[in-house]
Design a protein around this motif. Sequence first.
Motif, mmCIF file in Angstrom:
data_model
loop_
_atom_site.group_PDB
_atom_site.id
_atom_site.type_symbol
_atom_site.label_atom_id
_atom_site.label_comp_id
_atom_site.label_asym_id
_atom_site.label_seq_id
_atom_site.Cartn_x
_atom_site.Cartn_y
_atom_site.Cartn_z
ATOM 1 N N SER A 62 0.884 -1.168 0.000
ATOM 2 C CA SER A 62 0.000 0.000 0.000
ATOM 3 C C SER A 62 0.914 1.208 0.000
ATOM 4 O O SER A 62 1.768 1.326 0.887
ATOM 5 C CB SER A 62 -0.838 0.062 1.273
ATOM 6 O OG SER A 62 -1.696 -1.018 1.306
ATOM 7 N N VAL A 63 0.735 2.084 -0.964
ATOM 8 C CA VAL A 63 1.657 3.218 -1.084
ATOM 9 C C VAL A 63 0.919 4.547 -0.903
ATOM 10 O O VAL A 63 -0.086 4.813 -1.574
ATOM 11 C CB VAL A 63 2.405 3.191 -2.438
ATOM 12 C CG1 VAL A 63 3.318 4.400 -2.579
ATOM 13 C CG2 VAL A 63 3.208 1.898 -2.576
ATOM 14 N N PHE A 64 1.441 5.350 0.021
ATOM 15 C CA PHE A 64 0.969 6.719 0.221
ATOM 16 C C PHE A 64 2.071 7.671 -0.230
ATOM 17 O O PHE A 64 3.253 7.304 -0.242
ATOM 18 C CB PHE A 64 0.683 6.995 1.698
ATOM 19 C CG PHE A 64 -0.464 6.198 2.244
ATOM 20 C CD1 PHE A 64 -1.760 6.699 2.199
ATOM 21 C CD2 PHE A 64 -0.251 4.933 2.798
ATOM 22 C CE1 PHE A 64 -2.828 5.952 2.699
ATOM 23 C CE2 PHE A 64 -1.309 4.181 3.296
ATOM 24 C CZ PHE A 64 -2.602 4.690 3.249
ATOM 25 N N ALA A 65 1.682 8.885 -0.578
ATOM 26 C CA ALA A 65 2.680 9.888 -0.947
ATOM 27 C C ALA A 65 2.140 11.251 -0.552
ATOM 28 O O ALA A 65 0.940 11.515 -0.705
ATOM 29 C CB ALA A 65 2.956 9.837 -2.445
ATOM 30 N N THR A 66 3.030 12.097 -0.019
ATOM 31 C CA THR A 66 2.586 13.427 0.414
ATOM 32 C C THR A 66 3.401 14.506 -0.294
ATOM 33 O O THR A 66 4.510 14.259 -0.749
ATOM 34 C CB THR A 66 2.798 13.629 1.935
ATOM 35 O OG1 THR A 66 4.202 13.819 2.175
ATOM 36 C CG2 THR A 66 2.303 12.445 2.726
ATOM 37 N N ASP A 67 2.824 15.680 -0.353
ATOM 38 C CA ASP A 67 3.594 16.855 -0.795
ATOM 39 C C ASP A 67 2.916 18.100 -0.241
ATOM 40 O O ASP A 67 1.691 18.128 -0.062
ATOM 41 C CB ASP A 67 3.702 16.940 -2.318
ATOM 42 C CG ASP A 67 4.938 17.710 -2.752
ATOM 43 O OD1 ASP A 67 5.920 17.086 -3.213
ATOM 44 O OD2 ASP A 67 4.953 18.967 -2.623
ATOM 45 N N ILE A 68 3.714 19.123 -0.025
ATOM 46 C CA ILE A 68 3.190 20.399 0.487
ATOM 47 C C ILE A 68 2.583 21.222 -0.656
ATOM 48 O O ILE A 68 1.840 22.167 -0.416
ATOM 49 C CB ILE A 68 4.317 21.181 1.203
ATOM 50 C CG1 ILE A 68 3.776 22.234 2.138
ATOM 51 C CG2 ILE A 68 5.299 21.765 0.204
ATOM 52 C CD1 ILE A 68 4.843 22.875 3.008
ATOM 53 N N SER A 69 2.900 20.848 -1.900
ATOM 54 C CA SER A 69 2.444 21.621 -3.056
ATOM 55 C C SER A 69 1.233 20.966 -3.720
ATOM 56 O O SER A 69 1.309 19.821 -4.188
ATOM 57 C CB SER A 69 3.604 21.742 -4.059
ATOM 58 O OG SER A 69 3.114 21.914 -5.369
ATOM 59 N N ALA A 70 0.126 21.716 -3.773
ATOM 60 C CA ALA A 70 -1.094 21.180 -4.397
ATOM 61 C C ALA A 70 -0.857 20.945 -5.890
ATOM 62 O O ALA A 70 -1.391 19.985 -6.467
ATOM 63 C CB ALA A 70 -2.252 22.151 -4.196
#
Length: 284
Positions: free
Chosen positions: A138-146
Amino acid sequence: MDNYNFQQLLKETYDGLSARGFETSRADWLLEDITGMSRTEIALNFRENVPEHILNQYLSYRERMYKGEPVQYIAGFAEFYGRKFKVNRDVLIPRPETEELVYQTLEMLNSKNKILCDIGTGSGAIAISLKKERPDLSVFATDISACAISIAKENAEMLDAQVEFLLGETLKPLIDKKIKVDVLVSNPPYISYEEQKEMSGTVLDYEPHLALFAPDDGLAIYKDILSNLDKVITKGGLVIFEIGHLQGDILKAYILEHYNVENLKIIKDINQNNRMIQFNWMNQ
Ligand code: SAM
Ligand code: GLN
């Protein structure tokens, strides 16, 4: 407009690039992209006239290339780990060093690893590549930039990879959603503001500074992640960061001084520069 054959067009462009201090390979890259022909096919057609619509497009792209714009932004895509990713100026162009981070992560993963998160995903290159190589995760990914999250989502759709993208600062989206992972990877911004003066215009003038620079000698995002890791990673979980080539020893000392980790290792890239740091998280 003048007639050009392929060879003349390339030769003239090599000269133009050299005169401006850029690598001449950019000329071939762009021609391959516009024509859809391989390097060999182009060579076999060296004496043929370049069709007008191709010539027009090449010359207009060439103007941008001569100003220093990276070819990946001009063409709108970058190759990463054998796949094509859409890129624009909202996201960093994924680097070959980061392919080594993907490779190293795959080497370190074991069959018990189930949930992984990529922090600061940009184009989604790391998260999507890992999901494609290990579909059971299961892979999640985040970023501060929309804007980055929106490009990453497009890439995941285009490449048929199921990744859950979350908008927010460092680990906050995981904490808010009470997500616990057993693998955390990140290529955060890590260049110090002082290093700006040594950087090429091709990077500095075109790539998002939010993706490149971090305060505290480039260490701020690592420190922020480390300070919250307890909340999001299972005990013994694997952490792998890409690092700047001068940051290995400093970051190692910082981690060992403040946290309880095991198997901490600095890993070099193909150019023998320190490029990754990995460890198992034993706090909590
Ligand atoms: N992972 C991509 C890659 O390797 O090509 C992009 C890496 S780029 C060096 C860093 C990314 O982190 C950028 O997309 C930037 O928007 C994001 N970023 C910067 N500060 C952040 C923060 N505090 N929290 C989450 N993401 C951040
Ligand atoms: N390696 C990139 C560069 O040299 C920077 C990536 C980053 O800061 N994480 O431009």
